[in-house]
Design an enzyme around this catalytic site. Structure first.
Site, PDB file in Angstrom:
ATOM      1  N   THR A 284     -10.896  -5.531   1.081  1.00  0.00           N
ATOM      2  CA  THR A 284     -10.619  -4.211   0.835  1.00  0.00           C
ATOM      3  C   THR A 284     -10.897  -3.695  -0.649  1.00  0.00           C
ATOM      4  O   THR A 284     -11.326  -2.612  -1.049  1.00  0.00           O
ATOM      5  CB  THR A 284      -9.479  -3.813   1.504  1.00  0.00           C
ATOM      6  OG1 THR A 284      -9.629  -4.004   2.908  1.00  0.00           O
ATOM      7  CG2 THR A 284      -9.025  -2.204   1.222  1.00  0.00           C
TER       8      THR A 284
ATOM      9  N   THR B 129      -7.500  -9.033   2.041  1.00  0.00           N
ATOM     10  CA  THR B 129      -5.976  -9.671   2.409  1.00  0.00           C
ATOM     11  C   THR B 129      -5.824 -10.455   3.492  1.00  0.00           C
ATOM     12  O   THR B 129      -4.817 -11.068   3.772  1.00  0.00           O
ATOM     13  CB  THR B 129      -4.913  -8.301   2.527  1.00  0.00           C
ATOM     14  OG1 THR B 129      -5.554  -7.465   3.550  1.00  0.00           O
ATOM     15  CG2 THR B 129      -5.078  -7.399   1.035  1.00  0.00           C
ATOM     16  N   ASP B 130      -6.883 -10.165   4.621  1.00  0.00           N
ATOM     17  CA  ASP B 130      -6.614 -10.687   5.964  1.00  0.00           C
ATOM     18  C   ASP B 130      -6.266 -12.000   5.913  1.00  0.00           C
ATOM     19  O   ASP B 130      -5.651 -12.848   6.690  1.00  0.00           O
ATOM     20  CB  ASP B 130      -7.353 -10.077   6.932  1.00  0.00           C
ATOM     21  CG  ASP B 130      -7.388  -8.709   7.480  1.00  0.00           C
ATOM     22  OD1 ASP B 130      -6.303  -8.312   7.043  1.00  0.00           O
ATOM     23  OD2 ASP B 130      -8.260  -7.950   7.820  1.00  0.00           O
TER      24      ASP B 130
HETATM   25  C1  SIN Z   1      -8.059  -6.143   3.297  1.00  0.00           C
HETATM   26  O1  SIN Z   1      -8.874  -6.675   2.308  1.00  0.00           O
HETATM   27  O2  SIN Z   1      -7.171  -5.600   3.218  1.00  0.00           O
HETATM   28  C2  SIN Z   1      -8.873  -6.173   4.708  1.00  0.00           C
HETATM   29  C3  SIN Z   1     -10.213  -6.455   4.886  1.00  0.00           C
HETATM   30  C4  SIN Z   1     -10.404  -8.038   4.635  1.00  0.00           C
HETATM   31  O3  SIN Z   1      -9.578  -8.884   4.674  1.00  0.00           O
HETATM   32  O4  SIN Z   1     -11.589  -8.401   3.813  1.00  0.00           O
END
Ligand code: SIN
Length: 325
Positions: free
Chosen positions: A20, A99-100
């Protein structure tokens, strides 16, 4: 030696993998519906005016939505990070990521990269196109941390909080303040561009698969399959049987409470172990892990993953299987 601004001298290398933080939405109001991993590492650096006077190099390794993270990208990332950390002119390395699965990549790097200098992961919950994106500040903080004298190890910085790579966990699906360090607590805080240390920088005990052989992790092709099964009301042992039949070489059960496992899964786990497939039990609770011996063990007790979360235990078992050959 310190630079004239009191920071560790040298270049910071920013390795982009997507997420993200590199995401783009068709409207600035969108925080949840967007495309991750659109921008490259150089775009992320260019978006932070305060970084323009810093000695930085940017390299885009991948443009992944991190829910699609794979072992080949991990191997490439670990190799690239190790390469840059070994360059005498490099102060530290920053990895931008989704973040995932940030906690999984952080744990993998923690166990596989000798980080005598800082290896700092960062990410964002809001895409770069948001009205108020969190990525630019997080990237600035990560670069600051990478230049901080005395820092070492695999770390993650988000929202001004520095987590050890081995403790990081994502706790919320969409809020900006989405991460924690579990029971360990954060390592440091970033306050107005200054680092406030709360406890010792984490040590980085490398997994034996890395120390035993320089070739240990060069290629993810043919890595053993390790799967995670959750224990829950009405759990079916047939899931474990099917995974073993499909080639799983190791299984982690995300158990209830202190790593307790449904009787159906325990029976299937015993069949898997008899077939030579190790089965570990972790806890599906966000905190606490599994306290070894607290359940009294018992003849059919599965090995416990201790404080590791199920996704960390999966990596540890995978590395163990690789070390075993
Ligand atoms: C995010 O980064 O918050 C979600 C998408 C990902 O993990 O690439």
């Amino acid at each position: 030696m310190q630079s004239t601004d009191g920071r560790r001298p040298g270049v910071v290398v920013v390795l982009g993998t997507g997420g993200t933080i590199a995401g783009s939405a068709d409207s600035a109001a969108r925080h949840v519906a967007y495309q991750a991993g659109v921008l490259g590492a150089d775009d992320l650096v260019a978006a932070v005016p305060a970084l323009q006077r810093r000695p930085l190099e940017a390299e885009t390794l991948a443009r992944l939505d991190s829910c699609d993270m794979d072992h080949a990208t991990w191997v490439a990332l670990a190799a690239r990070a190790a390469h840059h950390l070994a360059r005498p002119e490099v102060a530290g390395v920053v990895v931008t990521h989704g973040t995932d699965t940030l906690e999984e990549t952080a744990y993998f790097l923690h166990r596989t990269v000798a980080a005598a200098r800082p290896l700092v992961l960062t990410a964002a919950m809001r895409p770069a196109t948001a009205l108020s994106p969190d990525g630019p500040q997080n990237l600035f903080d990560a670069v600051t941390l990478a230049r901080e004298p005395g820092v070492h190890g695999v770390l993650a910085v988000l929202g001004g909080v520095v987590h050890a790579g081995c403790s990081l966990r994502k706790l919320h699906g969409y809020r900006v303040d989405a991460f924690g360090s579990g029971d360990a607590g954060p390592v440091a805080l970033l306050e107005d561009g200054r680092v406030r240390l709360l406890r010792a920088w984490p040590d980085a005990p490398l997994h034996p698969v890395v120390t035993a052989s320089a070739d240990g992790l060069r290629d993810a092709t043919g890595w053993p399959v390790v799967d995670i099964v959750t224990s829950h009301a009405g759990a079916r042992g047939a899931v474990i049987d099917a995974l073993v039949a499909a080639g799983a070489r190791g299984i982690v059960i995300a158990g209830t409470g202190n790593g307790s496992v449904h009787a159906e899964l325990r029976a299937a786990a015993a069949r898997a172990v008899a077939a030579g497939v190790p089965v570990w039990r972790a806890s599906r609770c966000p905190l606490g892990g599994v306290i070894v011996g607290a359940d009294g063990g018992g003849p059919d007790a599965l090995p416990s993953a201790g404080e590791l979360t199920p996704v960390q235990a999966r990596i540890e078992l995978l590395l163990d299987l690789l070390a075993a050959g």
